[in-house]
Design a protein around this motif. Structure first.
Motif, PDB file in Angstrom:
ATOM      1  N   CYS A 105       0.855  -1.175   0.000  1.00  0.00           N
ATOM      2  CA  CYS A 105       0.000   0.000   0.000  1.00  0.00           C
ATOM      3  C   CYS A 105       0.900   1.236   0.000  1.00  0.00           C
ATOM      4  CB  CYS A 105      -0.913   0.041   1.230  1.00  0.00           C
ATOM      5  SG  CYS A 105      -2.393  -0.966   1.058  1.00  0.00           S
ATOM      6  N   VAL A 106       0.609   2.175  -0.909  1.00  0.00           N
ATOM      7  CA  VAL A 106       1.369   3.435  -0.973  1.00  0.00           C
ATOM      8  C   VAL A 106       0.391   4.598  -0.843  1.00  0.00           C
ATOM      9  CG1 VAL A 106       3.206   2.437  -2.373  1.00  0.00           C
ATOM     10  CG2 VAL A 106       1.246   3.486  -3.501  1.00  0.00           C
ATOM     11  N   LEU A 107       0.939   5.755  -0.370  1.00  0.00           N
ATOM     12  CA  LEU A 107       0.109   6.939  -0.133  1.00  0.00           C
ATOM     13  C   LEU A 107       0.601   8.068  -1.029  1.00  0.00           C
ATOM     14  CD1 LEU A 107      -2.148   8.290   1.534  1.00  0.00           C
ATOM     15  CD2 LEU A 107      -0.387   8.934   3.204  1.00  0.00           C
ATOM     16  N   LEU A 108      -0.342   8.650  -1.789  1.00  0.00           N
ATOM     17  CA  LEU A 108      -0.055   9.770  -2.685  1.00  0.00           C
ATOM     18  C   LEU A 108      -0.821  10.997  -2.195  1.00  0.00           C
ATOM     19  CD1 LEU A 108      -0.564   7.866  -6.073  1.00  0.00           C
ATOM     20  CD2 LEU A 108       1.616   8.406  -4.997  1.00  0.00           C
ATOM     21  N   GLU A 109      -0.115  12.096  -2.042  1.00  0.00           N
ATOM     22  CA  GLU A 109      -0.765  13.356  -1.644  1.00  0.00           C
ATOM     23  C   GLU A 109      -0.893  14.230  -2.883  1.00  0.00           C
ATOM     24  OE1 GLU A 109       0.715  16.927   0.978  1.00  0.00           O
ATOM     25  OE2 GLU A 109       0.095  15.238   2.257  1.00  0.00           O
ATOM     26  N   VAL A 110      -2.123  14.681  -3.174  1.00  0.00           N
ATOM     27  CA  VAL A 110      -2.410  15.420  -4.397  1.00  0.00           C
ATOM     28  C   VAL A 110      -3.091  16.738  -4.036  1.00  0.00           C
ATOM     29  CG1 VAL A 110      -3.524  15.338  -6.656  1.00  0.00           C
ATOM     30  CG2 VAL A 110      -2.741  13.227  -5.572  1.00  0.00           C
ATOM     31  N   ARG A 111      -2.679  17.829  -4.734  1.00  0.00           N
ATOM     32  CA  ARG A 111      -3.308  19.146  -4.565  1.00  0.00           C
ATOM     33  C   ARG A 111      -3.750  19.663  -5.927  1.00  0.00           C
ATOM     34  NH1 ARG A 111       0.717  22.295  -0.321  1.00  0.00           N
ATOM     35  NH2 ARG A 111       0.334  20.904   1.481  1.00  0.00           N
ATOM     36  N   VAL A 112      -4.948  20.274  -5.914  1.00  0.00           N
ATOM     37  CA  VAL A 112      -5.524  20.830  -7.140  1.00  0.00           C
ATOM     38  C   VAL A 112      -5.794  22.318  -6.902  1.00  0.00           C
ATOM     39  CG1 VAL A 112      -7.405  20.687  -8.804  1.00  0.00           C
ATOM     40  CG2 VAL A 112      -6.595  18.625  -7.643  1.00  0.00           C
ATOM     41  N   PRO A 113      -5.269  23.207  -7.744  1.00  0.00           N
ATOM     42  CA  PRO A 113      -5.556  24.647  -7.581  1.00  0.00           C
ATOM     43  C   PRO A 113      -7.046  24.934  -7.763  1.00  0.00           C
ATOM     44  CG  PRO A 113      -3.693  24.287  -9.058  1.00  0.00           C
ATOM     45  CD  PRO A 113      -4.315  22.955  -8.822  1.00  0.00           C
ATOM     46  N   ALA A 114      -7.484  25.999  -7.126  1.00  0.00           N
ATOM     47  CA  ALA A 114      -8.914  26.338  -7.170  1.00  0.00           C
ATOM     48  C   ALA A 114      -9.377  26.643  -8.584  1.00  0.00           C
ATOM     49  CB  ALA A 114      -9.199  27.517  -6.245  1.00  0.00           C
ATOM     50  N   VAL A 115      -8.495  27.164  -9.404  1.00  0.00           N
ATOM     51  CA  VAL A 115      -8.922  27.541 -10.754  1.00  0.00           C
ATOM     52  C   VAL A 115      -9.271  26.321 -11.592  1.00  0.00           C
ATOM     53  CG1 VAL A 115      -7.622  29.708 -10.743  1.00  0.00           C
ATOM     54  CG2 VAL A 115      -6.505  27.584 -11.484  1.00  0.00           C
ATOM     55  N   LEU A 116      -8.760  25.128 -11.187  1.00  0.00           N
ATOM     56  CA  LEU A 116      -9.059  23.905 -11.946  1.00  0.00           C
ATOM     57  C   LEU A 116     -10.254  23.140 -11.389  1.00  0.00           C
ATOM     58  CD1 LEU A 116      -5.446  22.485 -12.510  1.00  0.00           C
ATOM     59  CD2 LEU A 116      -6.844  23.866 -14.056  1.00  0.00           C
ATOM     60  N   VAL A 117     -10.759  23.612 -10.252  1.00  0.00           N
ATOM     61  CA  VAL A 117     -11.838  22.869  -9.598  1.00  0.00           C
ATOM     62  C   VAL A 117     -13.161  23.177 -10.280  1.00  0.00           C
ATOM     63  CG1 VAL A 117     -13.120  22.552  -7.458  1.00  0.00           C
ATOM     64  CG2 VAL A 117     -10.623  22.779  -7.409  1.00  0.00           C
ATOM     65  N   ARG A 118     -13.802  22.116 -10.767  1.00  0.00           N
ATOM     66  CA  ARG A 118     -15.143  22.190 -11.339  1.00  0.00           C
ATOM     67  C   ARG A 118     -15.957  21.057 -10.735  1.00  0.00           C
ATOM     68  NH1 ARG A 118     -13.168  26.165 -12.414  1.00  0.00           N
ATOM     69  NH2 ARG A 118     -13.000  27.300 -14.410  1.00  0.00           N
ATOM     70  N   PRO A 119     -17.052  21.389 -10.055  1.00  0.00           N
ATOM     71  CA  PRO A 119     -17.814  20.336  -9.355  1.00  0.00           C
ATOM     72  C   PRO A 119     -18.290  19.252 -10.317  1.00  0.00           C
ATOM     73  CG  PRO A 119     -19.057  22.396  -9.475  1.00  0.00           C
ATOM     74  CD  PRO A 119     -17.684  22.708  -9.936  1.00  0.00           C
ATOM     75  N   GLY A 120     -18.043  17.958  -9.938  1.00  0.00           N
ATOM     76  CA  GLY A 120     -18.498  16.813 -10.718  1.00  0.00           C
ATOM     77  C   GLY A 120     -17.658  16.515 -11.928  1.00  0.00           C
ATOM     78  N   GLN A 121     -16.539  17.252 -12.166  1.00  0.00           N
ATOM     79  CA  GLN A 121     -15.723  17.053 -13.351  1.00  0.00           C
ATOM     80  C   GLN A 121     -14.338  16.556 -12.964  1.00  0.00           C
ATOM     81  OE1 GLN A 121     -15.585  20.509 -15.809  1.00  0.00           O
ATOM     82  NE2 GLN A 121     -17.813  20.613 -16.109  1.00  0.00           N
ATOM     83  N   SER A 122     -13.703  15.884 -13.924  1.00  0.00           N
ATOM     84  CA  SER A 122     -12.355  15.383 -13.698  1.00  0.00           C
ATOM     85  C   SER A 122     -11.375  16.547 -13.670  1.00  0.00           C
ATOM     86  CB  SER A 122     -11.974  14.398 -14.808  1.00  0.00           C
ATOM     87  OG  SER A 122     -10.635  13.990 -14.672  1.00  0.00           O
ATOM     88  N   VAL A 123     -10.374  16.444 -12.767  1.00  0.00           N
ATOM     89  CA  VAL A 123      -9.378  17.506 -12.634  1.00  0.00           C
ATOM     90  C   VAL A 123      -8.003  17.039 -13.091  1.00  0.00           C
ATOM     91  CG1 VAL A 123     -10.616  18.645 -10.775  1.00  0.00           C
ATOM     92  CG2 VAL A 123      -8.945  16.866 -10.237  1.00  0.00           C
ATOM     93  N   GLY A 124      -7.838  15.760 -13.401  1.00  0.00           N
ATOM     94  CA  GLY A 124      -6.545  15.244 -13.833  1.00  0.00           C
ATOM     95  C   GLY A 124      -6.278  13.882 -13.233  1.00  0.00           C
ATOM     96  N   SER A 125      -5.012  13.488 -13.211  1.00  0.00           N
ATOM     97  CA  SER A 125      -4.652  12.160 -12.725  1.00  0.00           C
ATOM     98  C   SER A 125      -3.276  12.190 -12.102  1.00  0.00           C
ATOM     99  CB  SER A 125      -4.686  11.143 -13.866  1.00  0.00           C
ATOM    100  OG  SER A 125      -3.737  11.493 -14.860  1.00  0.00           O
ATOM    101  N   VAL A 126      -2.994  11.170 -11.309  1.00  0.00           N
ATOM    102  CA  VAL A 126      -1.689  10.967 -10.711  1.00  0.00           C
ATOM    103  C   VAL A 126      -1.223   9.575 -11.108  1.00  0.00           C
ATOM    104  CG1 VAL A 126      -2.738  10.183  -8.546  1.00  0.00           C
ATOM    105  CG2 VAL A 126      -0.346  10.927  -8.573  1.00  0.00           C
ATOM    106  N   VAL A 127       0.064   9.449 -11.488  1.00  0.00           N
ATOM    107  CA  VAL A 127       0.616   8.191 -11.995  1.00  0.00           C
ATOM    108  C   VAL A 127       1.666   7.697 -11.024  1.00  0.00           C
ATOM    109  CG1 VAL A 127       1.834   7.070 -13.895  1.00  0.00           C
ATOM    110  CG2 VAL A 127       0.167   8.869 -14.366  1.00  0.00           C
ATOM    111  N   PHE A 128       1.569   6.403 -10.676  1.00  0.00           N
ATOM    112  CA  PHE A 128       2.536   5.784  -9.767  1.00  0.00           C
ATOM    113  C   PHE A 128       3.356   4.759 -10.544  1.00  0.00           C
ATOM    114  CE2 PHE A 128       3.557   2.094  -7.079  1.00  0.00           C
ATOM    115  CZ  PHE A 128       4.401   2.700  -6.164  1.00  0.00           C
ATOM    116  N   ASP A 129       4.683   4.844 -10.390  1.00  0.00           N
ATOM    117  CA  ASP A 129       5.618   3.859 -10.945  1.00  0.00           C
ATOM    118  C   ASP A 129       6.376   3.210  -9.789  1.00  0.00           C
ATOM    119  OD1 ASP A 129       5.125   4.123 -13.691  1.00  0.00           O
ATOM    120  OD2 ASP A 129       6.493   5.824 -13.859  1.00  0.00           O
ATOM    121  N   CYS A 130       6.288   1.916  -9.584  1.00  0.00           N
ATOM    122  CA  CYS A 130       5.333   0.983 -10.141  1.00  0.00           C
ATOM    123  C   CYS A 130       5.323  -0.218  -9.199  1.00  0.00           C
ATOM    124  CB  CYS A 130       5.707   0.588 -11.572  1.00  0.00           C
ATOM    125  SG  CYS A 130       7.354  -0.128 -11.715  1.00  0.00           S
ATOM    126  N   PHE A 131       4.391  -1.145  -9.353  1.00  0.00           N
ATOM    127  CA  PHE A 131       4.298  -2.358  -8.525  1.00  0.00           C
ATOM    128  C   PHE A 131       4.893  -3.530  -9.308  1.00  0.00           C
ATOM    129  CE2 PHE A 131       0.518   0.059  -6.981  1.00  0.00           C
ATOM    130  CZ  PHE A 131       0.939   0.238  -5.666  1.00  0.00           C
TER     131      PHE A 131
END
Length: 710
Positions: free
Chosen positions: A137-163
């Protein structure tokens, strides 16, 4: 259910379309985000504790989709491991309110933060990975700026390398946030083996792997294992299951190279092949190449079996899972298709090798189970045929219950369900009132009841007996009318019966009686005469035996043995031995009588007459010949008086002049002479006369003893 990474071809060798993987150098795990997002990978693994779902205090980031990709993590050029790259797609969920300022927005997103933050949403995303024997199990901390926040919409993705994971293994992935605002995402995938990837030169465990090819050879399938000489490997054939462990069918430890042939009847969609080198911790390669093979699907249905499970259950046994539905049907004893009971009963999805209960109160031999796939009937079994006996002549009544205790009935027939009562011309309609009375009086058996309907089986035996009683009555009336007709014409009937009786007697006297013809083969013309007589006697009918028709058997056994066997069989069956005298036969008889007991002179190998005198003479000398022997000669060839006196102890007839008496003697004592007898005499005479005429036509002499005396 596991999802394949890609489709494998039926040929299991290296494919030109094999996947080429990206290479990652080093062993350090990393994380990266899509543009506009910031992320951080916490060092080391964490505990996998999802916790309970809590309500979102405001807009929050949550994972919405998992996406995977295979890569190679390489420590050296030829020392790589298969690795699973995971992309987590994020979106904004939860109640939304326009923030008054940046600090207020940031505080709503992170109410427990101890210091002011820039206007952004923050989330702690957990990735959980399991692939036997590994769990991380790994933990990823993600932050999204307010200008990208749209309710109910995708804001992007985070990629983990690798298992890191083993080739051919099954991996399971989960993703959720801490705290958890929704149900965790999950994904299960089956990793390919060495054959589906361009990794043979990069992963050391693939170097010594046995390479397997599948090819068709007519109706058979050949498994060709391409390994070096003397290399030992394991080969296993098994049936892969949708749930539960695989069913092993065949497994051997072999030495390469090898070619194994499978019969086409053994192919089923879930048949899989696994090969591995016989080395510690070796990689096993598995493939299931027959999933789309039409022959395999046909074989699967041929191998499927329906079994009864007491008291009212059933099970479908098959080597592979089947997409099928089952329904009950009613089979009438008169034949025709089994009538599905849908409705009122519903269809049921079939799970292979699992017990199913029938919604019945009682079993019945006419109830059968139908298994269909894509609306095509595949299997049908009347499960109670062994325990409850053969099909019964019962009528199935379908009861339907409406509001206010309203009930209606219909009888299931080949033409459909006939309402009762009805004016139709079907069997159930004609007996509608009686069937409803039988139901009310308790003579019908209830098979199913669910509150809105019921099924009843009503016996029809008594109505069948009534129908046969009428048939017998009609037959008796016809017989009585015929008897009266005969009584009114009794004189004609008596004459007809008398003729019939005489014909039966005469036919019984001659039919089947065995006759053995013995003659001396003086010349070819005499043999033709004997053949014509034998053929004419067969038309009487008599069962005629003559050496002329058994030359091969006569040569194999010898004349004496053949005649002895034929004479014994003829006399045991009450038949008659016919001595056909000719000048040659008379000469042989005189020779034997003058030199009784001496060794006879040599004769033709097929001359049964000369050999038969050994057995015939004792019967005449001891007085056993009358009733068992008959003599005959042909007009113009020999007179009856020329026959030695010893053989005149039995009747000797001249043919065809004495043909009526001759045929009467063949029929046996007491046989009446009817009009049929005269017809038979005429028939035999017509058969003999042309042969006799050809023998005595001008230019051809008669034997020197034709008119001789004793």
């Amino acid at each position: 259910m596991p999802v394949s990474w890609f489709l494998l071809s039926l040929a299991l060798g290296r494919s030109p379309g094999a996947l080429s993987l990206e290479r990652l150098e080093g062993s350090q795990d990393t994380a990266r985000c899509s543009p506009g997002l910031s992320c951080h990978l916490w060092g080391g693994d964490v505990f996998c504790l999802p916790g309970s779902i809590v309500p979102a205090p405001g807009p929050v980031l949550v994972p919405t989709r998992l996406q995977t990709e295979l890569v190679l993590r390489c420590h050296q050029e030829t020392d790589c491991d298969l690795c699973v790259r995971v992309a987590v797609h994020l979106a904004v969920h939860g109640p939304w309110e326009e923030p008054e300022d940046a600090e207020t927005f940031g505080g709503a997103a992170d109410p427990e933060a101890g210091e002011p933050r820039n206007a952004s949403l923050q989330a702690q995303v957990v990735l959980s990975f399991q692939a036997y024997p590994t769990a991380r199990c790994v933990l990823l901390e993600v932050r999204v700026p307010a200008v990208l926040v749209r309710p109910g919409q995708s804001v992007g993705s985070v990629v983990f390398d690798c298992f890191e994971a083993a080739l051919g293994s099954e991996v399971r992935l989960w993703s959720y946030t801490q705290p958890r605002y929704q149900k965790e995402l999950n994904l299960t995938q089956q990793l390919p083996d060495c054959r589906g990837l361009e990794v043979r030169d990069s992963i050391q465990s693939c170097w010594a792997l046995p390479w397997l090819n599948v090819s068709a050879d007519g109706d058979d399938v050949q498994l060709v294992v391409d390994v070096s000489e003397e290399q030992r490997f394991g080969l296993s054939l098994y049936w892969n299951q949708a749930s539960g462990p695989p069913k092993h069918w065949w497994q051997r430890n072999l030495t390469g190279p090898q070619t194994i042939t499978l019969n086409h009847t053994d192919l089923v969609p879930c048949l899989c092949i696994q090969v591995w080198p016989l080395e510690p911790d070796s990689v096993r390669t598995s493939v299931c190449p027959f999933r789309e093979d039409p022959r395999a699907h046909r074989n699967l249905w041929r191998a499927a079996r329906l079994r009864l499970l007491p008291p009212r259950g059933w099970r479908l046994d098959a080597p592979c899972p089947l997409p099928a539905e089952a329904a009950l049907c009613w089979q009438a004893p008169a034949g025709g298709p089994c009538q599905p009971l849908v409705p009122p009963l519903a269809r049921e999805n079939v799970t292979v090798d699992e017990a199913h209960d029938l919604p019945l109160l009682k079993g019945h031999p006419n109830l059968c189970v139908q298994v269909s796939s894509w609306e095509k009937l595949e299997l049908q079994e009347c499960l109670w045929a062994d325990s409850l006996g053969p099909l019964k002549d019962d009528m199935l009544l379908v009861e339907t219950r409406g509001p206010q205790e309203n009930r209606s009935f219909c009888a299931l027939e080949l033409s459909g369900c006939t309402p009762l009562p009805s004016r139709a011309s079907t069997r159930a309609a004609r007996l509608g009132e009686q069937l409803l009375q039988d139901l009310q009086s308790g003579q019908c058996v209830q098979l199913w009841n669910d509150g809105v309907g019921a099924l009843w089986a009503c016996p029809m035996d008594k109505y069948t007996h009534q129908r046969w009683a009428l048939v017998w009555l009609a037959c008796l009336l016809c017989a009585a009318a015929l008897l009266l007709l005969l009584l009114f014409n009794k004189e004609h009937v008596k004459g007809w019966l008398r003729l019939l009786k005489e014909d039966v007697r005469s036919g019984a006297a001659a039919r089947g009686r065995r006759a053995l013809l013995l003659y001396s083969a003086d010349d070819a013309g005499f043999e033709r005469l004997v053949g014509a007589l034998a053929s004419a006697l067969c038309q009487l009918p008599l069962r005629v035996a003559v050496d002329l028709w058994n030359r091969r058997e006569l040569s194999a056994q010898g004349p004496l043995a053949w005649f002895h066997a034929q004479r014994r069989q003829t006399l045991q069956e009450g038949g008659v031995v016919v001595l056909l005298f000719s000048p040659g036969a008379v000469a042989l008889c005189r020779e034997w009588l003058q030199d009784w007991g001496a060794v006879p002179a040599a004769h033709a190998p097929h001359d049964a007459f000369a050999a038969s005198l050994n057995c015939v003479l004792p019967d005449f000398l001891q007085g056993r010949a009358p009733g068992r022997y008959v003599g005959a000669c042909f007009d113009g060839l020999l007179q009856p008086g020329a026959v030695p006196a010893l053989f005149r102890a039995v009747p000797v007839f001249s043919l065809p002049s004495q043909l009526p008496d001759f045929l009467a003697a063949l029929q046996g004592p007491g046989a009446p002479r009817t009009g049929r007898h005269a017809e038979r005499v005429e028939r035999v005479s017509r058969a003999l006369q042309p042969v006799l005429d050809s023998r005595f036509r001008p230019g051809r002499g008669v034997g020197p003893e034709a008119g001789g005396g004793t």
